[in-house]
Design an enzyme around this catalytic site. Structure first.
Site, PDB file in Angstrom:
ATOM      1  N   SER A   1       0.931  -1.227   0.002  1.00  0.00           N
ATOM      2  CA  SER A   1       0.201  -0.012   0.100  1.00  0.00           C
ATOM      3  C   SER A   1       0.660   1.384  -0.052  1.00  0.00           C
ATOM      4  O   SER A   1       1.964   1.266   0.521  1.00  0.00           O
ATOM      5  CB  SER A   1      -0.858   0.013   1.460  1.00  0.00           C
ATOM      6  OG  SER A   1      -1.695   1.121   1.368  1.00  0.00           O
TER       7      SER A   1
ATOM      8  N   TYR B   1      -2.176   5.075  -4.276  1.00  0.00           N
ATOM      9  CA  TYR B   1      -3.143   6.009  -3.845  1.00  0.00           C
ATOM     10  C   TYR B   1      -2.735   7.414  -4.566  1.00  0.00           C
ATOM     11  O   TYR B   1      -1.473   7.998  -4.134  1.00  0.00           O
ATOM     12  CB  TYR B   1      -3.322   6.148  -2.487  1.00  0.00           C
ATOM     13  CG  TYR B   1      -4.328   5.412  -1.801  1.00  0.00           C
ATOM     14  CD1 TYR B   1      -5.630   5.287  -2.440  1.00  0.00           C
ATOM     15  CD2 TYR B   1      -4.090   4.821  -0.670  1.00  0.00           C
ATOM     16  CE1 TYR B   1      -6.671   4.326  -1.951  1.00  0.00           C
ATOM     17  CE2 TYR B   1      -4.933   3.852   0.081  1.00  0.00           C
ATOM     18  CZ  TYR B   1      -6.230   3.786  -0.872  1.00  0.00           C
ATOM     19  OH  TYR B   1      -7.095   2.958  -0.202  1.00  0.00           O
TER      20      TYR B   1
ATOM     21  N   THR C   1      -5.464   2.522  -7.266  1.00  0.00           N
ATOM     22  CA  THR C   1      -6.841   2.311  -6.674  1.00  0.00           C
ATOM     23  C   THR C   1      -7.556   3.417  -7.106  1.00  0.00           C
ATOM     24  O   THR C   1      -7.357   4.659  -6.811  1.00  0.00           O
ATOM     25  CB  THR C   1      -6.536   2.046  -5.113  1.00  0.00           C
ATOM     26  OG1 THR C   1      -5.946   0.959  -4.741  1.00  0.00           O
ATOM     27  CG2 THR C   1      -7.970   2.156  -4.332  1.00  0.00           C
TER      28      THR C   1
ATOM     29  N   LYS D   1      -7.447  -1.019  -9.673  1.00  0.00           N
ATOM     30  CA  LYS D   1      -7.974  -1.578  -8.352  1.00  0.00           C
ATOM     31  C   LYS D   1      -9.496  -1.015  -8.087  1.00  0.00           C
ATOM     32  O   LYS D   1      -9.306   0.202  -7.782  1.00  0.00           O
ATOM     33  CB  LYS D   1      -7.211  -1.782  -7.377  1.00  0.00           C
ATOM     34  CG  LYS D   1      -7.984  -2.115  -6.088  1.00  0.00           C
ATOM     35  CD  LYS D   1      -6.936  -2.590  -4.920  1.00  0.00           C
ATOM     36  CE  LYS D   1      -7.412  -3.306  -3.696  1.00  0.00           C
ATOM     37  NZ  LYS D   1      -8.262  -2.346  -2.928  1.00  0.00           N
TER      38      LYS D   1
ATOM     39  N   HIS E   1     -13.452  -3.037  -2.320  1.00  0.00           N
ATOM     40  CA  HIS E   1     -12.383  -2.282  -1.380  1.00  0.00           C
ATOM     41  C   HIS E   1     -12.983  -3.009  -0.037  1.00  0.00           C
ATOM     42  O   HIS E   1     -12.835  -2.610   1.268  1.00  0.00           O
ATOM     43  CB  HIS E   1     -12.781  -0.803  -1.016  1.00  0.00           C
ATOM     44  CG  HIS E   1     -11.441  -0.293  -0.753  1.00  0.00           C
ATOM     45  ND1 HIS E   1     -10.814   0.710  -1.607  1.00  0.00           N
ATOM     46  CD2 HIS E   1     -10.726   0.113   0.413  1.00  0.00           C
ATOM     47  CE1 HIS E   1      -9.662   1.064  -0.922  1.00  0.00           C
ATOM     48  NE2 HIS E   1      -9.624   0.696   0.389  1.00  0.00           N
TER      49      HIS E   1
HETATM   50  C1  LIG Z   1      -7.467  -2.562   7.353  1.00  0.00           C
HETATM   51  C2  LIG Z   1      -7.403  -2.280   5.614  1.00  0.00           C
HETATM   52  C3  LIG Z   1      -6.653  -1.493   4.938  1.00  0.00           C
HETATM   53  C4  LIG Z   1      -6.932  -1.289   3.651  1.00  0.00           C
HETATM   54  N1  LIG Z   1      -5.935  -0.311   3.059  1.00  0.00           N
HETATM   55  C5  LIG Z   1      -5.995  -0.321   1.562  1.00  0.00           C
HETATM   56  C6  LIG Z   1      -5.147   0.482   1.076  1.00  0.00           C
HETATM   57  O1  LIG Z   1      -3.956   1.042   1.301  1.00  0.00           O
HETATM   58  N2  LIG Z   1      -5.045   0.361  -0.278  1.00  0.00           N
HETATM   59  C7  LIG Z   1      -6.184  -0.300  -1.038  1.00  0.00           C
HETATM   60  O2  LIG Z   1      -6.266  -0.076  -2.213  1.00  0.00           O
HETATM   61  N3  LIG Z   1      -6.968  -0.976  -0.370  1.00  0.00           N
HETATM   62  C8  LIG Z   1      -6.838  -1.071   0.870  1.00  0.00           C
HETATM   63  N4  LIG Z   1      -7.841  -1.954   1.726  1.00  0.00           N
HETATM   64  C9  LIG Z   1      -8.606  -2.916   0.699  1.00  0.00           C
HETATM   65  C10 LIG Z   1      -8.010  -4.233   0.675  1.00  0.00           C
HETATM   66  O3  LIG Z   1      -6.899  -4.034  -0.401  1.00  0.00           O
HETATM   67  C11 LIG Z   1      -9.094  -5.235   0.085  1.00  0.00           C
HETATM   68  O4  LIG Z   1      -9.540  -4.702  -1.248  1.00  0.00           O
HETATM   69  C12 LIG Z   1      -9.971  -5.839   0.691  1.00  0.00           C
HETATM   70  O5  LIG Z   1      -9.458  -5.791   2.131  1.00  0.00           O
HETATM   71  C13 LIG Z   1     -10.313  -7.176   0.323  1.00  0.00           C
HETATM   72  O6  LIG Z   1     -11.437  -7.594   1.307  1.00  0.00           O
HETATM   73  P1  LIG Z   1     -11.274  -8.646   2.400  1.00  0.00           P
HETATM   74  O7  LIG Z   1     -10.600  -7.949   3.545  1.00  0.00           O
HETATM   75  O8  LIG Z   1     -12.633  -9.093   2.530  1.00  0.00           O
HETATM   76  O9  LIG Z   1     -10.120  -9.867   2.103  1.00  0.00           O
HETATM   77  C14 LIG Z   1      -7.605  -2.157   3.206  1.00  0.00           C
HETATM   78  C15 LIG Z   1      -8.293  -3.057   3.624  1.00  0.00           C
HETATM   79  C16 LIG Z   1      -8.229  -3.230   5.062  1.00  0.00           C
HETATM   80  C17 LIG Z   1      -9.212  -4.211   5.563  1.00  0.00           C
HETATM   81  O1  LIG Z   2      -9.004   1.822   5.077  1.00  0.00           O
HETATM   82  C1  LIG Z   2      -9.087   1.663   3.862  1.00  0.00           C
HETATM   83  O2  LIG Z   2      -9.586   0.863   3.310  1.00  0.00           O
HETATM   84  C2  LIG Z   2      -8.156   2.535   3.142  1.00  0.00           C
HETATM   85  O3  LIG Z   2      -7.546   2.166   2.064  1.00  0.00           O
HETATM   86  C3  LIG Z   2      -7.436   4.104   3.820  1.00  0.00           C
HETATM   87  C4  LIG Z   2      -6.536   4.649   2.730  1.00  0.00           C
HETATM   88  C5  LIG Z   2      -6.199   5.921   3.530  1.00  0.00           C
HETATM   89  C6  LIG Z   2      -6.531   6.312   4.442  1.00  0.00           C
HETATM   90  C7  LIG Z   2      -7.396   6.011   5.387  1.00  0.00           C
HETATM   91  C8  LIG Z   2      -7.990   4.536   4.611  1.00  0.00           C
END
Ligand SMILES: Cc1cc2nc3c(=O)[nH]c(=O)nc-3n(C[C@H](O)[C@H](O)[C@H](O)COP(=O)(O)O)c2cc1C
Ligand SMILES: O=C(O)C(=O)c1ccccc1
Length: 371
Positions: free
Chosen positions: A110, A134, A160, A242, A266
């Site tokens: 990320s 991002y 994303t 994504k 997401h």
């Molecule tokens: C705690 C957390 C942080 C996440 N941070 C990002 C991120 O920084 N960038 C992003 O594209 N998706 C982020 N996501 C989404 C994940 O990449 C992914 O799409 C999602 O967690 C998939 O679903 P699952 O948790 O049910 O496997 C985040 C998800 C979680 C749970």
């Molecule tokens: O929580 C998230 O899913 C996430 O992608 C995110 C990204 C930047 C700031 C806060 C949350």
């Protein structure tokens, strides 16, 4: 049999994480947006799709590998980009990357990591790793991130596109919790020469001031296809989008020469009330055929889910929360989940009556069997 109570089930890890993390940190990882309808739908879609195994096939030798973007992947699942991992464990992305490297599981890092682009790439070495962007609302910082990823050895850029703003996370709002305010997830900005020169030229900003600067450029609300065209010009790395859910956006991506898609809502954290990622995948694959690799995430909790996603046309899947909860135990925790996922996949594939992941197709799901 060992007498220890190993944590195997997803629910056990989730429960363990709930006990160990602060209310705010756990709520941030676990929750979805608004009423969490999409979060639930992601799981329901997997429950509704049924596998139909074949028998009397020689499954004594199995191959879990796939080809993606001209590379060989040892397994058809990748670690989803999960930001702010330091709120779960002090070793953060370093632990996830080390574990992924050992298990040969590709890792999508990320933007909002607490470990730098360069360090993660050094850990991953020849195991495929992608940089999730991002898109910063500052073209110079954006370009710098992409160039750093390219220079340090990342294999693709994952943009994303479902986050012009953060979703309405009611759990976080009630807890008064914001992961970035803890100081986690800002390492890529702090280690970026362009960011430092433009936003902290005298190197005198406090952490709180730096966080404010980062927040002011973290998401780009006016991102469009023209920016994606610019990105294609400035990098030779493959570009994956994504967060695509609509078939028309998937078609545009093909027209624009995008290298891959991640069908995703997401993990139910952005727009609530959307279709499940799995159903969206099914529609998109049917409409656009085999023109482009498609990955999917949201609700994958074990090997049968991986098989289902591949059966309806995914090239690979991403897992998010399953490894994030295990990260509570650092690298050793992630090791357990990844090794377990791989073992589960190996045996589930055999029981499905298939000996190569590459060969899975719609013939092993009910829709096509009950004609
Ligand atoms: C705690 C957390 C942080 C996440 N941070 C990002 C991120 O920084 N960038 C992003 O594209 N998706 C982020 N996501 C989404 C994940 O990449 C992914 O799409 C999602 O967690 C998939 O679903 P699952 O948790 O049910 O496997 C985040 C998800 C979680 C749970
Ligand atoms: O929580 C998230 O899913 C996430 O992608 C995110 C990204 C930047 C700031 C806060 C949350």
């Amino acid at each position: 049999m060992s007498e220890t109570n190993a944590r195997i089930r997803y629910e056990d890890w989730e429960h363990y994480a709930k006990k160990r993390l602060s209310k705010g940190a756990f709520g941030y990882v676990q929750s979805g947006s608004n009423q969490e309808q999409t979060l639930v739908k992601n799981r329901e879609a997997f429950n509704d799709l049924e596998l139909v195994p074949r028998v009397l096939k020689d499954v004594s030798n199995r191959d879990l590998s796939i080809k993606l973007l001209n590379q060989s992947l040892a397994v058809p699942f990748l670690l989803a980009p999960v930001g702010f991992q330091r709120i779960v464990h002090p070793d953060a992305e370093r632990a996830s990357a080390k574990s992924a490297q050992k298990a040969k599981v590709p890792y999508i890092m990320s933007t909002v990591s607490s470990t730098s682009i360069e360090e993660v790439s050094e850990i991953m070495r020849d195991v495929p790793h992608y940089f999730q962007l991002y898109w910063p609302n500052d073209q110079d910082v954006c370009e710098s991130f992409v160039k750093r990823a390219e220079k340090s050895g990342f294999d693709a850029i994952v943009v994303t596109v479902d986050t012009p703003y953060l979703g309405h996370r009611e759990v976080d709002l009630s807890n008064g919790y914001s992961p970035i305010n803890t100081g986690a997830g800002i390492e890529n900005f702090l280690t970026d020469p362009v960011f430092q020169e433009k936003y902290n030229p005298n190197h005198d900003l406090s952490e709180a001031e730096l966080i404010d600067e980062i927040k002011s450029i973290l998401f780009k609300q006016d991102l469009t296809w023209s920016n994606i065209r610019w990105l294609k010009k400035i990098t030779d790395l493959p570009i994956i989008l994504k967060g695509v859910m609509h078939v028309d956006d998937a078609k545009l991506a093909v027209e624009e020469g995008i290298d891959g898609l991640i069908v995703s809502n997401h993990g139910g954290r952005q727009l609530d009330g959307t279709q499940s990622a799995l159903k969206a995948l099914q529609t998109i694959r049917q409409e656009i055929g085999d023109d482009i690799p498609i990955l999917v995430d949201g609700g994958v909790r074990g090997a049968p889910d991986v098989l289902k996603a591949l059966a309806i046309g995914a090239d690979a899947v991403l897992i998010g929360r399953p490894y994030t909860y295990a990260l509570v135990d650092g690298e050793a925790g992630v090791d357990q989940v990844l090794n377990n996922f791989t073992k589960d996949l190996d045996t589930s594939l055999a029981i499905l009556g298939v000996n190569q992941v590459k060969k899975i197709d719609t013939s092993v799901i009910t829709n096509s069997v009950n004609r």
